[in-house]
Enzyme design. Structure first.
Site, PDB file in Angstrom:
ATOM      1  CB  CYS A  90     -61.486   5.531  11.570  1.00 51.38           C
ATOM      2  SG  CYS A  90     -61.818   3.853  10.991  1.00 51.38           S
ATOM      3  CB  CYS A 116     -58.836   3.716   6.560  1.00 51.90           C
ATOM      4  SG  CYS A 116     -60.237   2.977   7.453  1.00 51.90           S
ATOM      5  CB  CYS A 150     -57.533   3.071  10.047  1.00 51.36           C
ATOM      6  SG  CYS A 150     -58.199   4.768  10.042  1.00 51.36           S
ATOM      7  CB  THR A 178     -69.452   8.469   8.414  1.00 56.54           C
ATOM      8  OG1 THR A 178     -68.126   8.949   8.120  1.00 56.54           O
ATOM      9  CG2 THR A 178     -69.964   7.661   7.243  1.00 56.54           C
ATOM     10  NE  ARG A 184     -68.147   9.604  16.256  1.00 58.35           N
ATOM     11  CZ  ARG A 184     -69.063   9.793  15.316  1.00 58.35           C
ATOM     12  NH1 ARG A 184     -69.537  11.014  15.100  1.00 58.35           N
ATOM     13  NH2 ARG A 184     -69.509   8.793  14.568  1.00 58.35           N
ATOM     14  CB  CYS A 240     -59.955   7.054   7.755  1.00 59.61           C
ATOM     15  SG  CYS A 240     -61.652   6.561   8.131  1.00 59.61           S
TER      16      CYS A 240
END
Length: 371
Positions: free
Chosen positions: A76, A49, A79, A41, A74, A45
Site C-alpha cells: 500500500c 492503515c 501506509c 485490490t 503489492r 497493508c
C-alpha cells in the site's frame, strides 16, 4: 479426539480472528506483527492503515510483507507496510534473510544457505524450516523469484537481454533461458517487447462442458478455457496476451485437443501435456501439487496447504486455483472445501461438478450454454 492437525487449524483460526479484530480497530500496536492483503485490490497493508476496510472474505493475513509479495500482492502506498519492522525474533530473522538475498543476487557474495544462516546467526536447518514456515517457500525459491522479478523490471525498463540477465544475477544466458521462459510465458527478448514477438495459435471446439478453447505457443499450451460463447473466450485470451500475435489454427493443435477431449470422455484419465504458462514460485508449487492428485480423488484447500508445508496458506491455495490458466491440465477442479462442498471454479461450478462426476464414473452431463 482432536488431532494435531485439528489443533493447529483451530489455533490458526483463533490467530486470524485476533488479527481481523486488530484490522477493524486500526490497531497501531499490531503494526509489525503481521500485514493483511485484500484479494479484490491486490494490495497489502499494515493493520493501522486508514484505508476503507474490506469484507472479511476478501482478506488474507501474512506474517511478514515479503510473504505477501511472494503471493502476488503489492505494498500500500498510503501506509507503507514494508517500512514497519518485525517485532518477533523469528520474523526479524526471516526479513533479514530476505534482505540479504535481495542484496546479493548479483553473485558478488556467496548466496548459499550456509552463508545466509551465518548472516542471521542461526543454523542452516533452523533457518530453512523457519523461512519456509513463514514465507511458504524455501530461501532458494525466494532467490529465484527475486531474480525473475528483477529480470522483468530491467527488461521493462528497456535493458537488453544480456545486461538484464547479469544484473538479475543469472550466471549465464543458458541458465536464464532454461528457467525464465516457463515463468515469463515467453522468451526474455519477447517479454522485453511486451510479448509482441510471442505467437499464439488457438482453436475452439465443442465438448460436453460447452465450448473449449485451447491456445499454445511454440513451447506448449498456454491457455485452456471453458465457456459458452466463442467471442468471450477469444476476448479473454487477448486480454491475457495483449501484445502477442494471436491467430486461429484449426489443425495445428489437433493432437492436444484430441487428448483433452478423450480425457473429458473418460478415455484418458491422465493429461500429460507440455505447458507454457506464467506463474509465481508459490503458484508453481500449488499447481504441481494439484497435478499429483489422483484421477477421481479430491483434496481440500487446507489439505493442499498442509502438503506444501504451510497449513496457514489455505487462502493462497484458493487464489492459485482461481488463477489457473489451463483448465484440466492443472486439475484445480479436484480441490474442494473442507466440508466436501464444491467451492468456486473459474469456469463455473456446474462444470466442476460435472468433471468430478465424470472422474467418479458417474457420467458427464451436458452443460447448458453459458458465459
Amino acid at each position: 479426539m482432536r488431532t494435531a492437525i485439528d489443533n493447529h487449524r483451530g489455533t490458526a483460526v483463533l490467530e486470524d480472528d485476533g488479527r481481523w479484530r486488530a484490522v477493524m480497530e486500526r490497531d497501531a500496536g499490531s503494526d509489525g506483527a503481521f500485514v493483511y492483503a485484500v484479494l479484490s485490490t491486490g494490495i497489502y497493508c499494515r493493520p493501522s492503515c486508514p484505508s476503507k476496510r474490506p469484507g472479511r472474505q476478501q482478506v488474507r493475513f501474512f506474517v511478514v510483507p515479503e510473504a505477501a509479495e511472494q503471493a502476488g500482492f503489492r505494498a500500500c502506498l498510503r501506509c507503507l507496510p514494508k517500512e514497519t519492522e518485525a517485532r518477533e525474533p523469528l520474523m526479524e530473522a526471516v526479513q533479514k534473510a530476505c534482505r540479504y538475498i535481495e542484496d546479493n543476487l548479483d553473485g558478488e557474495a556467496p548466496l548459499t544457505l550456509t552463508a545466509l544462516s551465518e548472516h542471521v546467526h542461526t543454523s542452516p536447518h533452523h533457518l530453512q524450516r523457519t523461512f519456509k514456515r513463514i514465507m511458504g517457500i524455501t530461501p532458494r525459491q525466494y532467490a529465484e523469484a527475486c531474480r525473475l522479478e528483477r529480470l522483468k523490471a530491467r527488461l521493462k525498463e528497456g535493458d537488453n537481454v544480456t545486461t538484464a540477465l547479469y544484473d538479475a544475477g543469472y550466471g549465464s544466458s543458458s541458465r536464464l533461458y532454461e528457467r525464465a521462459p516457463g515463468q515469463l510465458g515467453m522468451t526474455p527478448a519477447a517479454y522485453r517487447k511486451g510479448g509482441s514477438e510471442a505467437c499464439i495459435s488457438y482453436t475452439i471446439v465443442d465438448c460436453h462442458l460447452g465450448r473449449l478453447l485451447v491456445a499454445a505457443t511454440d513451447k506448449g499450451i498456454c491457455s485452456i478455457t471453458l465457456g459458452g460463447a466463442d467471442r468471450s473466450l477469444e476476448a479473454n485470451l487477448r486480454v491475457e496476451y495483449p501484445a502477442a500475435r494471436i491467430s486461429r489454427d484449426e489443425a495445428g493443435l489437433g493432437e492436444w485437443v484430441s487428448a483433452i477431449l478423450s480425457y473429458l470422455e473418460g478415455q484418458q484419465p491422465h493429461l500429460d501435456l507440455p505447458l507454457d504458462v506464467k506463474a509465481t514460485a508459490f503458484q508453481w508449487r500449488v499447481w504441481q501439487e494439484l497435478r499429483a492428485i489422483p484421477y477421481g480423488s479430491t483434496r481440500s484447500y487446507s489439505q493442499v496447504a498442509q502438503a506444501l508445508g504451510n497449513p496457514k496458506a489455505t487462502r493462497a491455495v484458493a487464489r492459485a486455483c482461481a488463477t489457473n490458466p489451463v483448465a484440466l491440465a492443472i486439475p484445480c477442479h479436484r480441490v474442494v472445501r473442507e466440508d466436501g462442498s464444491l467451492g468456486g471454479y473459474r469456469w463455473g461450478v456446474e462444470r466442476k461438478e460435472a468433471l468430478l462426476a465424470q472422474e467418479r464414473g458417474q457420467g458427464l452431463g451436458i452443460i447448458a450454454p453459458g458465459p
